[in-house]
Design a protein around this motif. Structure first.
Motif, PDB file in Angstrom:
ATOM      1  N   SER A  54      24.143 -32.908  -5.795  1.00 36.75           N
ATOM      2  CA  SER A  54      23.567 -32.898  -4.451  1.00 36.75           C
ATOM      3  C   SER A  54      22.675 -34.124  -4.314  1.00 36.75           C
ATOM      4  O   SER A  54      22.445 -34.851  -5.275  1.00 36.75           O
ATOM      5  N   SER A  55      22.192 -34.322  -3.110  1.00 34.99           N
ATOM      6  CA  SER A  55      21.245 -35.405  -2.861  1.00 34.99           C
ATOM      7  C   SER A  55      19.955 -34.785  -2.341  1.00 34.99           C
ATOM      8  O   SER A  55      19.981 -33.698  -1.757  1.00 34.99           O
ATOM      9  N   PRO A  56      18.826 -35.437  -2.525  1.00 32.13           N
ATOM     10  CA  PRO A  56      17.545 -34.855  -2.089  1.00 32.13           C
ATOM     11  C   PRO A  56      17.475 -34.639  -0.580  1.00 32.13           C
ATOM     12  O   PRO A  56      16.761 -33.767  -0.107  1.00 32.13           O
ATOM     13  N   GLN A 111      19.928 -33.673   1.366  1.00 33.34           N
ATOM     14  CA  GLN A 111      20.759 -32.556   1.813  1.00 33.34           C
ATOM     15  C   GLN A 111      20.718 -31.474   0.758  1.00 33.34           C
ATOM     16  O   GLN A 111      20.665 -31.757  -0.427  1.00 33.34           O
TER      17      GLN A 111
END
Lengths: 109, 112
Positions: free
Chosen positions: B94-96, B98
């Motif tokens: 994941s990304s920070p 989202q």
């Protein structure tokens, strides 16, 4: 605390509707829904964030009631491809997800 | 756009051995989480790595350890394997910005 899903299993005929529920005893920031077919990885369906929004695409939609700490997944006019085990994952803040035990959905022709 | 990849696909080990599982995140993702999924159960959170540090940890013993590399890929190490460690090990990235986590195909570990 693991969220509780209901029902544990459901069998439908193609074209019928289903509702899968997910309940938590903790305050939630987000609810994530996944579908997993046998022997495969969970596939992301949708995420609902704090705010009580309802999301959907195609014939699958979901709602999130943050006051009740509950989410429901709605499958309309089910297709054979909808078969699998559905998991809700809940998060109370950071990105750690706590998953329910799953709801096995079987769609028969 | 490559999704999350994991290796190996399957692994058979005996009790007491050590194992290393690998994960490459989806392009643009910098956070990697590891989950253990026993047969018939939902995935259970092991730990999460961000900026090469363990950011969160679930209820797993110290036999489970991990690492994240500068290219964001990650390893899960399990020492002194027990029969109960047999499971599907899933990596999610994941990304920070989202919150959505995307899972890789998993590594099926069997401990004999």
């Amino acid at each position: 605390q693991q969220p509780v899903q209901s029902p544990q299993a459901v069998i439908l005929r193609e074209g019928e509707d289903a509702v899968i529920n997910c309940s938590s005893s903790k305050a939630l920031y987000s609810v994530h829904w996944y579908r997993q077919k046998h022997g495969e990885a969970p596939v992301f369906l949708m995420i609902l964030l704090k705010g009580g929004e309802q999301k959907g695409h195609d014939k699958i939609s979901a709602s999130f009631n943050e006051k009740k700490q509950q989410s429901s997944l709605y499958l309309t006019a089910s297709q054979l491809s909808y078969s699998g085990t559905y998991f809700c994952g809940t998060a109370s803040g950071a990105q750690k997800l706590v998953f329910g035990q799953g709801t096995r959905l079987t769609i028969n022709p | 756009d490559a999704g999350v990849t994991q290796s190996p696909t399957h692994l058979i080990k005996t009790r007491g051995q050590q194992v290393t599982l690998r994960c490459s995140p989806k392009s643009g993702h910098d956070t990697v989480s590891w989950y253990q999924q026993a047969l018939g159960q939902g995935p259970q959170f092991i730990f999460q790595y961000y900026e090469e540090e363990e950011r969160q940890r679930g209820n797993f013993p110290d036999r489970f350890s991990g690492h994240q590399f500068p290219n964001y890929s990650s390893e899960l190490n399990v020492n002194a394997l027990l029969l109960g460690d047999s499971a599907l090990y899933l990596c999610a990235s994941s990304s920070p910005q989202q919150f959505t986590q995307y899972f890789g195909p998993g590594t099926r570990l069997t401990v004999l």
